[in-house]
Enzyme design. Structure first.
Site, PDB file in Angstrom:
ATOM      1  N   LYS A 128       0.859  -1.189   0.000  1.00 15.58           N
ATOM      2  CA  LYS A 128       0.000   0.000   0.000  1.00 15.58           C
ATOM      3  C   LYS A 128       0.886   1.227   0.000  1.00 15.58           C
ATOM      4  CE  LYS A 128      -4.432   1.039   0.337  1.00 15.58           C
ATOM      5  NZ  LYS A 128      -5.617   0.258  -0.045  1.00 15.58           N
ATOM      6  N   ASP A 168      -7.167   4.421  -4.273  1.00 12.68           N
ATOM      7  CA  ASP A 168      -7.789   4.287  -2.946  1.00 12.68           C
ATOM      8  C   ASP A 168      -8.372   5.681  -2.673  1.00 12.68           C
ATOM      9  OD1 ASP A 168      -7.764   2.241  -0.472  1.00 12.68           O
ATOM     10  OD2 ASP A 168      -7.504   4.225   0.366  1.00 12.68           O
TER      11      ASP A 168
HETATM   12  P1  NDP Z   1     -12.958   8.021  -2.444  1.00 10.21           P
HETATM   13  O1  NDP Z   1     -11.881   9.012  -2.275  1.00 10.21           O
HETATM   14  O2  NDP Z   1     -13.556   7.817  -3.776  1.00 10.21           O
HETATM   15  O3  NDP Z   1     -14.162   8.346  -1.446  1.00 10.21           O
HETATM   16  C1  NDP Z   1     -13.959   8.449  -0.070  1.00 10.21           C
HETATM   17  C2  NDP Z   1     -15.274   8.792   0.602  1.00 10.21           C
HETATM   18  O4  NDP Z   1     -15.117   8.658   2.007  1.00 10.21           O
HETATM   19  C3  NDP Z   1     -15.691  10.247   0.363  1.00 10.21           C
HETATM   20  O5  NDP Z   1     -17.089  10.336   0.407  1.00 10.21           O
HETATM   21  C4  NDP Z   1     -15.062  10.960   1.549  1.00 10.21           C
HETATM   22  O6  NDP Z   1     -15.698  12.172   1.898  1.00 10.21           O
HETATM   23  C5  NDP Z   1     -15.237   9.938   2.643  1.00 10.21           C
HETATM   24  N1  NDP Z   1     -14.155  10.075   3.618  1.00 10.21           N
HETATM   25  C6  NDP Z   1     -12.828   9.930   3.399  1.00 10.21           C
HETATM   26  N2  NDP Z   1     -12.112  10.159   4.502  1.00 10.21           N
HETATM   27  C7  NDP Z   1     -13.021  10.474   5.451  1.00 10.21           C
HETATM   28  C8  NDP Z   1     -12.908  10.809   6.808  1.00 10.21           C
HETATM   29  N3  NDP Z   1     -11.718  10.886   7.414  1.00 10.21           N
HETATM   30  N4  NDP Z   1     -14.062  11.032   7.487  1.00 10.21           N
HETATM   31  C9  NDP Z   1     -15.264  10.958   6.861  1.00 10.21           C
HETATM   32  N5  NDP Z   1     -15.428  10.651   5.572  1.00 10.21           N
HETATM   33  C10 NDP Z   1     -14.323  10.419   4.881  1.00 10.21           C
HETATM   34  O7  NDP Z   1     -12.368   6.662  -1.851  1.00 10.21           O
HETATM   35  P2  NDP Z   1     -12.861   5.163  -2.109  1.00 10.21           P
HETATM   36  O8  NDP Z   1     -14.328   5.115  -2.274  1.00 10.21           O
HETATM   37  O9  NDP Z   1     -11.989   4.573  -3.141  1.00 10.21           O
HETATM   38  O10 NDP Z   1     -12.454   4.472  -0.723  1.00 10.21           O
HETATM   39  C11 NDP Z   1     -13.344   4.387   0.380  1.00 10.21           C
HETATM   40  C12 NDP Z   1     -12.879   3.283   1.314  1.00 10.21           C
HETATM   41  O11 NDP Z   1     -12.878   2.030   0.612  1.00 10.21           O
HETATM   42  C13 NDP Z   1     -11.464   3.422   1.886  1.00 10.21           C
HETATM   43  O12 NDP Z   1     -11.431   2.880   3.184  1.00 10.21           O
HETATM   44  C14 NDP Z   1     -10.628   2.549   0.952  1.00 10.21           C
HETATM   45  O13 NDP Z   1      -9.445   2.097   1.583  1.00 10.21           O
HETATM   46  C15 NDP Z   1     -11.601   1.399   0.721  1.00 10.21           C
HETATM   47  N6  NDP Z   1     -11.376   0.589  -0.473  1.00 10.21           N
HETATM   48  C16 NDP Z   1     -11.276   1.151  -1.699  1.00 10.21           C
HETATM   49  C17 NDP Z   1     -11.091   0.358  -2.815  1.00 10.21           C
HETATM   50  C18 NDP Z   1     -11.060   0.911  -4.202  1.00 10.21           C
HETATM   51  O14 NDP Z   1     -10.985   0.111  -5.128  1.00 10.21           O
HETATM   52  N7  NDP Z   1     -11.140   2.200  -4.412  1.00 10.21           N
HETATM   53  C19 NDP Z   1     -10.942  -1.101  -2.687  1.00 10.21           C
HETATM   54  C20 NDP Z   1     -11.157  -1.604  -1.349  1.00 10.21           C
HETATM   55  C21 NDP Z   1     -11.338  -0.762  -0.288  1.00 10.21           C
HETATM   56  P3  NDP Z   1     -14.993  13.575   1.502  1.00 10.21           P
HETATM   57  O15 NDP Z   1     -15.092  13.673   0.022  1.00 10.21           O
HETATM   58  O16 NDP Z   1     -15.779  14.596   2.237  1.00 10.21           O
HETATM   59  O17 NDP Z   1     -13.571  13.471   1.985  1.00 10.21           O
HETATM   60  O1  2IT Z   2      -7.981  -1.473  -0.485  1.00 14.42           O
HETATM   61  C1  2IT Z   2      -7.949  -1.968  -1.628  1.00 14.42           C
HETATM   62  O2  2IT Z   2      -8.108  -3.176  -1.822  1.00 14.42           O
HETATM   63  C2  2IT Z   2      -7.757  -1.060  -2.765  1.00 14.42           C
HETATM   64  N1  2IT Z   2      -7.672   0.153  -2.576  1.00 14.42           N
HETATM   65  C3  2IT Z   2      -7.629  -1.608  -4.155  1.00 14.42           C
HETATM   66  C4  2IT Z   2      -6.230  -2.083  -4.418  1.00 14.42           C
HETATM   67  C5  2IT Z   2      -5.919  -2.494  -5.835  1.00 14.42           C
HETATM   68  O3  2IT Z   2      -4.737  -2.776  -6.063  1.00 14.42           O
HETATM   69  O4  2IT Z   2      -6.793  -2.549  -6.693  1.00 14.42           O
END
Ligand code: NDP
Ligand code: 2IT
Length: 447
Positions: A128, A168
């Site tokens: 990561k 992420d």
């Molecule tokens: P994005 O940046 O697309 O969206 C993040 C969302 O979470 C936004 O709505 C943001 O609000 C909110 N957020 C972020 N930080 C905070 C905080 N500290 N407090 C409150 N709200 C918060 O990210 P993703 O959707 O890609 O990721 C979301 C989660 O999913 C993370 O935990 C990530 O690790 C996990 N994840 C992502 C994957 C992927 O493929 N993208 C795969 C597996 C897991 P705001 O815009 O106001 O900051």
């Molecule tokens: O937390 C996760 O699994 C991710 N942000 C996706 C990682 C990836 O390599 O697609």
């Protein structure tokens, strides 16, 4: 020594050696709680420093990221890449750009990623990275200059057989584009497999954008089926409104559920008629705006500034924003309101107290390692397509994703049964993920 005594001693070492990294300790403690059961049954996993090695990243890179804003002012951010474990394949995991990013956060995410990637059954190790850079309010040109500077250092450490980053929090298609552009330029090679989450025109895979949210919904569908329940008409609450949340909402709606609430870091909206996803996408994806703007388009909906969206009564709760966003008090409110299923779209969004509360009250709880593995699994499918210079259709890729999620669900449940804890997805996912990596590490010798 019993499994419990041994694991406590190892955990103490890990904690002392990684002082000031509470999220990493939290992620390790949760896995260790499952490992004591494995070690009681199979003492050889306590040998050869296997668990001690698993807790120490193979390599950690920290670097300076200087960049210039549109007014000519120079900023300095910190970049990270933690290459945690490559027993099963090249390091694989996302990059997070958010002001809260520090080494401990990157290590917790990298540690989780090892077991998640193992659970997918695909040949990917765990890693990561990210930066404390805040893309919010920055112009495209500023984000581009930041990404170029970030990749100027990172390019020395990544590669399709070495380490394959993706997105992420704060890193989506725009950032992956700038990162790939700079990598290509620095290396003078079109090495598609070095990053995943690429655009469809330049080596990306169908369904990767949707994969984490869709995969979560497929997993929840399996959880409901296992509980002899259905999703039709069920009230669902989803935190966040980013990549994972939006696609979880989309697929849950397609599965017949009624999604009534979502949020961002400012507050949450409630729309009892069901969220109009096109409006959310217009605000968040096209305008990069705030979720509060939803009520301008739907006056019958309400917006709560701050507060906890877990107060909204629901049958299914899907935390899809960030770590530790759902604590024990929130869990008790959800339980009191009759929640049946909770599944983590985000990484470690439920605190240990919340997880215990769900497990003790019989709520089906799907941990992130299993429930959100669809994103990285589809990244591995993108790597397959890049390696064979092929591109698959949306339908075919989506079918592969659905099948992988059903497989993860099955392995998790079967492992929980095998270890005498039927229905416990947390132990099932931790143990199934661990055993595969541990066996590979054993076969590869003390490295
Ligand atoms: P994005 O940046 O697309 O969206 C993040 C969302 O979470 C936004 O709505 C943001 O609000 C909110 N957020 C972020 N930080 C905070 C905080 N500290 N407090 C409150 N709200 C918060 O990210 P993703 O959707 O890609 O990721 C979301 C989660 O999913 C993370 O935990 C990530 O690790 C996990 N994840 C992502 C994957 C992927 O493929 N993208 C795969 C597996 C897991 P705001 O815009 O106001 O900051
Ligand atoms: O937390 C996760 O699994 C991710 N942000 C996706 C990682 C990836 O390599 O697609």
């Amino acid at each position: 020594m019993t499994g419990r005594e041994w694991i406590e001693a190892v955990f103490e070492q890990v904690r002392a050696r990684n002082a000031g990294e509470p999220e990493f300790h939290q992620a390790a403690a949760e896995v260790f709680d499952s490992l004591r059961i494995v070690v009681d049954r199979h003492p050889h996993y306590a040998e050869s420093g296997l668990v001690e090695r698993l807790c120490e990243p193979e390599r950690q890179i920290i670097f300076r990221v200087p960049w210039m804003d549109d007014d000519g002012k120079v900023h300095v951010n910190r970049g990270f890449r933690v290459q945690f474990n490559s027993a099963l394949g090249p390091y694989k995991g996302g990059l997070r750009f958010h002001p809260s990013v520090n080494l401990g956060i990157v290590k917790f995410l990298g540690f989780e990623q090892i077991f998640k990637n193992s659970l997918t059954g695909l040949p990917i190790g765990g890693g990561k990275g990210g930066s404390d850079f805040d893309p919010k309010g920055r112009t495209d040109a500023e984000v581009m200059r930041f990404c170029q500077s970030f990749m100027t250092e990172l390019h020395r450490h990544v590669g399709e057989y070495t380490d394959v980053p993706a997105g992420d929090i704060g890193v989506g298609a725009r950032e992956i584009g700038y990162l790939f552009g700079q990598y290509k330029r620095l290396t003078n090679s079109y090495e598609s497999g070095v990053l995943t989450g690429k655009g469809l025109a330049w080596g990306g895979s169908q369904v990767r954008t949707e994969a984490t949210g869709y995969g979560l919904a497929y997993f929840v569908d399996e959880m409901a089926r296992t509980a002899h329940d259905g999703l039709e008409g069920r009230r669902v609450v989803v935190s966040g409104s980013g990549n994972v949340a939006v696609h979880a909402i989309e697929k849950m709606q397609q599965l017949g559920a009624l999604v009534v609430s979502c949020s961002d870091s400012g507050g949450y909206i409630v729309d009892d008629k069901g969220i109009d996803l096109e409006i959310v996408r217009d605000i968040k994806e096209r305008r990069r705006g705030r979720i509060s703007e939803y009520v301008d388009a739907v006056p019958s909906a309400s917006y709560v500034d701050g507060g906890s969206l877990w107060d909204v009564p629901c049958d299914v709760a899907l935390p899809c924003a960030t770590q530790n966003e759902l604590d024990e008090d929130a869990a008790k409110v959800l339980i009191g309101n009759g929640v049946r299923i909770v599944a983590e779209g985000a990484n470690m969004p439920a605190t240990p107290g919340a997880v215990t509360a769900f497990r003790q009250s019989g709520v089906a709880f799907g941990p992130g390692k299993a429930a959100n593995a669809g994103g990285v699994a589809t990244s591995a499918l993108e790597m397959q397509q890049n390696a064979s210079r092929d591109s698959w259709s949306f339908e075919y890729t989506d079918q592969r994703l659905a099948k992988i999620m059903v497989g993860i669900h099955e392995r998790t449940i079967e492992t929980a049964d095998e270890y005498g804890m039927p229905g416990d997805y947390v132990h099932g996912a931790n143990i199934a993920g661990f055993v595969k990596v541990a066996d590979a590490m054993t076969a590869l010798g003390v490295i």
